[in-house]
Design a protein around this motif. Structure first.
Motif, PDB file in Angstrom:
ATOM      1  N   LEU A 139       0.824  -1.217   0.000  1.00  0.00           N
ATOM      2  CA  LEU A 139       0.000   0.000   0.000  1.00  0.00           C
ATOM      3  C   LEU A 139       0.852   1.259   0.000  1.00  0.00           C
ATOM      4  O   LEU A 139       0.574   2.201  -0.751  1.00  0.00           O
ATOM      5  N   GLU A 140       1.878   1.297   0.831  1.00  0.00           N
ATOM      6  CA  GLU A 140       2.703   2.498   0.925  1.00  0.00           C
ATOM      7  C   GLU A 140       3.456   2.780  -0.369  1.00  0.00           C
ATOM      8  O   GLU A 140       3.604   3.936  -0.757  1.00  0.00           O
ATOM      9  N   ARG A 141       3.908   1.739  -1.036  1.00  0.00           N
ATOM     10  CA  ARG A 141       4.568   1.951  -2.334  1.00  0.00           C
ATOM     11  C   ARG A 141       3.589   2.554  -3.340  1.00  0.00           C
ATOM     12  O   ARG A 141       3.938   3.465  -4.097  1.00  0.00           O
ATOM     13  N   ALA A 142       2.364   2.029  -3.361  1.00  0.00           N
ATOM     14  CA  ALA A 142       1.343   2.539  -4.291  1.00  0.00           C
ATOM     15  C   ALA A 142       0.980   3.987  -3.959  1.00  0.00           C
ATOM     16  O   ALA A 142       0.851   4.823  -4.859  1.00  0.00           O
ATOM     17  N   ILE A 143       0.826   4.284  -2.692  1.00  0.00           N
ATOM     18  CA  ILE A 143       0.476   5.648  -2.264  1.00  0.00           C
ATOM     19  C   ILE A 143       1.581   6.617  -2.662  1.00  0.00           C
ATOM     20  O   ILE A 143       1.307   7.677  -3.245  1.00  0.00           O
ATOM     21  N   TYR A 144       2.824   6.267  -2.350  1.00  0.00           N
ATOM     22  CA  TYR A 144       3.936   7.152  -2.672  1.00  0.00           C
ATOM     23  C   TYR A 144       4.035   7.382  -4.180  1.00  0.00           C
ATOM     24  O   TYR A 144       4.188   8.521  -4.634  1.00  0.00           O
ATOM     25  N   SER A 145       3.894   6.335  -4.943  1.00  0.00           N
ATOM     26  CA  SER A 145       3.955   6.453  -6.406  1.00  0.00           C
ATOM     27  C   SER A 145       2.866   7.381  -6.933  1.00  0.00           C
ATOM     28  O   SER A 145       3.111   8.226  -7.798  1.00  0.00           O
ATOM     29  N   ARG A 146       1.659   7.230  -6.396  1.00  0.00           N
ATOM     30  CA  ARG A 146       0.558   8.101  -6.834  1.00  0.00           C
ATOM     31  C   ARG A 146       0.767   9.543  -6.398  1.00  0.00           C
ATOM     32  O   ARG A 146       0.440  10.472  -7.135  1.00  0.00           O
ATOM     33  N   GLN A 147       1.324   9.742  -5.218  1.00  0.00           N
ATOM     34  CA  GLN A 147       1.593  11.105  -4.751  1.00  0.00           C
ATOM     35  C   GLN A 147       2.653  11.776  -5.622  1.00  0.00           C
ATOM     36  O   GLN A 147       2.517  12.946  -5.972  1.00  0.00           O
ATOM     37  N   VAL A 148       3.698  11.034  -5.973  1.00  0.00           N
ATOM     38  CA  VAL A 148       4.738  11.602  -6.836  1.00  0.00           C
ATOM     39  C   VAL A 148       4.131  12.001  -8.178  1.00  0.00           C
ATOM     40  O   VAL A 148       4.379  13.106  -8.683  1.00  0.00           O
ATOM     41  N   ALA A 149       3.321  11.117  -8.761  1.00  0.00           N
ATOM     42  CA  ALA A 149       2.706  11.411 -10.066  1.00  0.00           C
ATOM     43  C   ALA A 149       1.730  12.577  -9.976  1.00  0.00           C
ATOM     44  O   ALA A 149       1.641  13.399 -10.894  1.00  0.00           O
ATOM     45  N   ARG A 150       1.016  12.667  -8.869  1.00  0.00           N
ATOM     46  CA  ARG A 150      -0.035  13.670  -8.715  1.00  0.00           C
ATOM     47  C   ARG A 150       0.494  15.028  -8.272  1.00  0.00           C
ATOM     48  O   ARG A 150       0.058  16.068  -8.765  1.00  0.00           O
ATOM     49  N   LEU A 151       1.463  15.027  -7.342  1.00  0.00           N
ATOM     50  CA  LEU A 151       1.889  16.284  -6.706  1.00  0.00           C
ATOM     51  C   LEU A 151       3.363  16.621  -6.916  1.00  0.00           C
ATOM     52  O   LEU A 151       3.765  17.747  -6.654  1.00  0.00           O
ATOM     53  N   GLY A 152       4.158  15.653  -7.326  1.00  0.00           N
ATOM     54  CA  GLY A 152       5.595  15.864  -7.457  1.00  0.00           C
ATOM     55  C   GLY A 152       6.313  15.463  -6.181  1.00  0.00           C
ATOM     56  O   GLY A 152       5.717  15.398  -5.105  1.00  0.00           O
ATOM     57  N   VAL A 153       7.608  15.225  -6.297  1.00  0.00           N
ATOM     58  CA  VAL A 153       8.390  14.696  -5.180  1.00  0.00           C
ATOM     59  C   VAL A 153       8.599  15.721  -4.061  1.00  0.00           C
ATOM     60  O   VAL A 153       8.823  15.347  -2.915  1.00  0.00           O
ATOM     61  N   SER A 154       8.489  17.006  -4.361  1.00  0.00           N
ATOM     62  CA  SER A 154       8.778  18.037  -3.363  1.00  0.00           C
ATOM     63  C   SER A 154       7.569  18.504  -2.564  1.00  0.00           C
ATOM     64  O   SER A 154       7.708  19.333  -1.663  1.00  0.00           O
ATOM     65  N   HIS A 155       6.396  17.975  -2.859  1.00  0.00           N
ATOM     66  CA  HIS A 155       5.188  18.370  -2.127  1.00  0.00           C
ATOM     67  C   HIS A 155       5.200  17.741  -0.733  1.00  0.00           C
ATOM     68  O   HIS A 155       5.629  16.602  -0.547  1.00  0.00           O
ATOM     69  N   GLU A 156       4.722  18.474   0.231  1.00  0.00           N
ATOM     70  CA  GLU A 156       4.732  17.995   1.615  1.00  0.00           C
ATOM     71  C   GLU A 156       4.003  16.653   1.778  1.00  0.00           C
ATOM     72  O   GLU A 156       4.492  15.756   2.488  1.00  0.00           O
ATOM     73  N   ALA A 157       2.868  16.483   1.120  1.00  0.00           N
ATOM     74  CA  ALA A 157       2.125  15.220   1.228  1.00  0.00           C
ATOM     75  C   ALA A 157       2.932  14.053   0.652  1.00  0.00           C
ATOM     76  O   ALA A 157       2.891  12.940   1.181  1.00  0.00           O
ATOM     77  N   THR A 158       3.667  14.307  -0.409  1.00  0.00           N
ATOM     78  CA  THR A 158       4.515  13.269  -1.000  1.00  0.00           C
ATOM     79  C   THR A 158       5.653  12.917  -0.060  1.00  0.00           C
ATOM     80  O   THR A 158       5.992  11.739   0.116  1.00  0.00           O
ATOM     81  N   ILE A 159       6.235  13.927   0.559  1.00  0.00           N
ATOM     82  CA  ILE A 159       7.332  13.685   1.495  1.00  0.00           C
ATOM     83  C   ILE A 159       6.841  12.878   2.694  1.00  0.00           C
ATOM     84  O   ILE A 159       7.516  11.953   3.155  1.00  0.00           O
ATOM     85  N   VAL A 160       5.653  13.179   3.183  1.00  0.00           N
ATOM     86  CA  VAL A 160       5.074  12.414   4.296  1.00  0.00           C
ATOM     87  C   VAL A 160       4.886  10.956   3.893  1.00  0.00           C
ATOM     88  O   VAL A 160       5.270  10.034   4.630  1.00  0.00           O
TER      89      VAL A 160
END
Length: 117
Positions: A28-49
């Protein structure tokens, strides 16, 4: 919304981790992180969390190489977007130092370098 779905999945991953079901949490965490990177970029606070959550689970599963590589990507992004004194940046740095300390393959010099960073 997709954000609500990601939050629910992150909560589920956290619960799975608390129950010791780390393999399921990791998926789940891998999928969430991947979607956050695609959606918000690697530097967004939610992606970093979500990246930090993934890194913690990788550490718990003794997946040292993947976890340290992820932290090495997250730290510069956190410094640039949030600043060196932000709680997430400090948490990532602390997490990297703990991972290096726990990884039997790293030397004292590696730990000193992580302290300086």
């Amino acid at each position: 919304s997709e954000e609500d779905n990601l939050v629910a999945q992150a909560n589920l991953a956290s619960c799975l981790g608390d129950l010791g079901r780390l393999d399921e949490a990791l998926v789940l965490e891998r999928a969430i992180y991947s979607r956050q990177v695609a959606r918000l970029g690697v530097s967004h606070e939610a992606t970093i969390v979500s990246g930090l959550c993934l890194a913690v689970t990788l550490h718990a599963r003794d997946l040292w190489d993947e976890g340290i590589k992820l932290r090495d990507q997250l730290l510069p992004a956190a410094r640039r977007s949030l600043g060196s004194d932000h709680r997430l940046t400090l948490s990532l740095n602390e997490n990297l130092a703990a991972a290096l300390a726990d990884d039997p393959r790293h030397s004292r010099d590696d730990l000193l370098e992580a302290e300086v960073i």
